[in-house]
Design an enzyme around this catalytic site. Structure first.
Site, short mmCIF file in Angstrom:
data_model
loop_
_atom_site.label_atom_id
_atom_site.label_comp_id
_atom_site.label_asym_id
_atom_site.label_seq_id
_atom_site.Cartn_x
_atom_site.Cartn_y
_atom_site.Cartn_z
N ASP A 1 64.59 -44.87 -28.68
CA ASP A 1 63.84 -44.39 -27.52
C ASP A 1 64.61 -44.65 -26.22
O ASP A 1 64.29 -44.07 -25.18
CB ASP A 1 62.46 -45.08 -27.43
CG ASP A 1 61.33 -44.21 -27.98
OD1 ASP A 1 61.52 -42.98 -28.09
OD2 ASP A 1 60.26 -44.77 -28.28
N GLN B 1 55.42 -46.37 -30.93
CA GLN B 1 54.80 -45.34 -30.10
C GLN B 1 53.97 -45.97 -28.98
O GLN B 1 53.14 -46.84 -29.24
CB GLN B 1 53.92 -44.44 -31.00
CG GLN B 1 53.29 -43.28 -30.27
CD GLN B 1 54.31 -42.25 -29.77
OE1 GLN B 1 55.26 -41.91 -30.45
NE2 GLN B 1 54.12 -41.76 -28.56
N LYS C 1 57.11 -36.13 -34.86
CA LYS C 1 58.40 -36.83 -35.04
C LYS C 1 58.75 -36.91 -36.53
O LYS C 1 59.90 -36.71 -36.91
CB LYS C 1 58.32 -38.23 -34.41
CG LYS C 1 58.36 -38.17 -32.88
CD LYS C 1 58.03 -39.48 -32.19
CE LYS C 1 57.92 -39.23 -30.68
NZ LYS C 1 57.54 -40.42 -29.91
#
Ligand code: NAP
Length: 292
Positions: free
Chosen positions: A119, A96, A52
């Site tokens: 997200d 995460q 990422k």
């Protein structure tokens, strides 16, 4: 049979994003800034976060990685989320997953300001997505929609079967494939309790497999001319690889591919699109596209 190349599509989209970012900056605007919070040292999570950060560089974004050991308390993590929520230099951020067992993941997700939730996991974004309002759509389903669109796969009025009903793939995928403005398809969702799963799959014009069972979808389950999207990525031991494993999809590719009009490989299909869509969401966050 057309092989859907997620790697190439993701590279094209990242180049498009970078071009737009440089234009925004040249016009005096702000460079999008993504922060990632990584707790612990899980090998998979380390790799995802590293990729990422690299994708941020490729897109011309600023990025910040915040690391904690896995003994961080829930309160400490929530306090980090709260700081990121109020930090104006950060346009979007992710925590995460998975988190260590002693931390309530849902509580952390709900603590994220939905306007920075790139997200797309916050219930406000999930709810807005479900009723077709502008919002951050979670990256994997958005990546699949984008592949279908870029490869001109006809979805309107077609029968779409989705294997799996997780919150991050199966459920949002079903919502999106059903909605008029996206898939506009007739959608069936199958899971571990579904009866007649094979017969359902045989009816599918578009079959999306997201169950994490290597080689589960075999040729006898697939209609001639179908489009098959393989989301599965399971690490299976492979002594011939330096890493000691290879990634396996949910589809028995070699036998299924000859029957398909379109199919995604694993790796190189849905996977690269997922990180790319996180970048697209970060660009949207930087532009305040969905929320002020
Ligand atoms: P998950 O949370 O474990 O959910 C799996 C789903 O599959 C569940 O709904 C489960 O049914 C269903 N299932 C399991 N075995 C089944 C069977 N034999 N027959 C029918 N349904 C079955 O998984 P996930 O997070 O959605 O991920 C699915 C796969 O996609 C994994 O391999 C994951 O690594 C991969 N993935 C890839 C990406 C990417 O970027 N490429 C992103 C996310 C996930 P129940 O609900 O009844 O338990």
């Amino acid at each position: 049979m057309v092989l859907i190349d997620g790697k190439a599509t993701a590279a094209t989209i990242k180049a498009e994003i970078k071009e737009e970012v440089e234009r925004i900056v040249a016009e005096g605007g702000k460079r999008p800034h993504l922060a990632a919070v990584l707790v612990g040292h899980d090998g998979g999570s380390e790799t995802y976060v590293k990729n990422k950060v690299l994708a941020c560089e490729a897109c011309g974004f600023e990025s910040t990685l915040i690391r904690y050991e896995d003994d961080i308390t829930e309160e400490e993590l929530l306090s980090c989320v709260s700081k990121l929520n109020s930090d104006d230099s950060i346009d979007g951020f992710i925590v995460q997953l998975p988190l260590p067992k002693h931390i309530d993941e849902q509580r952390v997700i709900e603590a994220i300001d939905y306007r920075k939730d790139v997200d797309g996991f916050h219930p406000i974004n999930v709810g807005r997505m479900a009723i077709g309002l502008p919002c951050f759509i979670s990256a994997t389903p958005l990546g699949i929609l984008t592949l279908l669109k870029r490869y001109n796969v006809e979805t309107s009025g077609r029968k779409c079967v989705i294997l799996g009903r997780s919150n991050i793939v199966g459920k949002p995928m079903a919502q999106l494939m059903m909605q008029k403005q996206y898939g506009d398809a007739t959608v069936t969702v199958c899971h571990s309790r579904s009866r007649g799963l094979k017969e359902e799959c045989q009816q599918a014009d578009i079959l999306i497999a997201a169950i994490g069972r290597p080689g589960f979808v075999t040729a006898d389950m697939v209609k001639e001319g179908a489009t098959v999207i393989d989301v599965g990525t399971t690490r299976v031991p492979d002594a011939s690889r330096k890493s000691g494993f290879r990634l396996s999809g949910d589809v028995a590719f070699d036998e299924v591919a000859p029957k398909c009009s379109f199919i995604t490989p694993v790796p190189g299909g849905v996977g690269p699109m997922t990180i790319c869509m996180l970048m697209l969401n970060t660009l949207s966050a930087g532009k305040h596209e969905f929320y002020q």
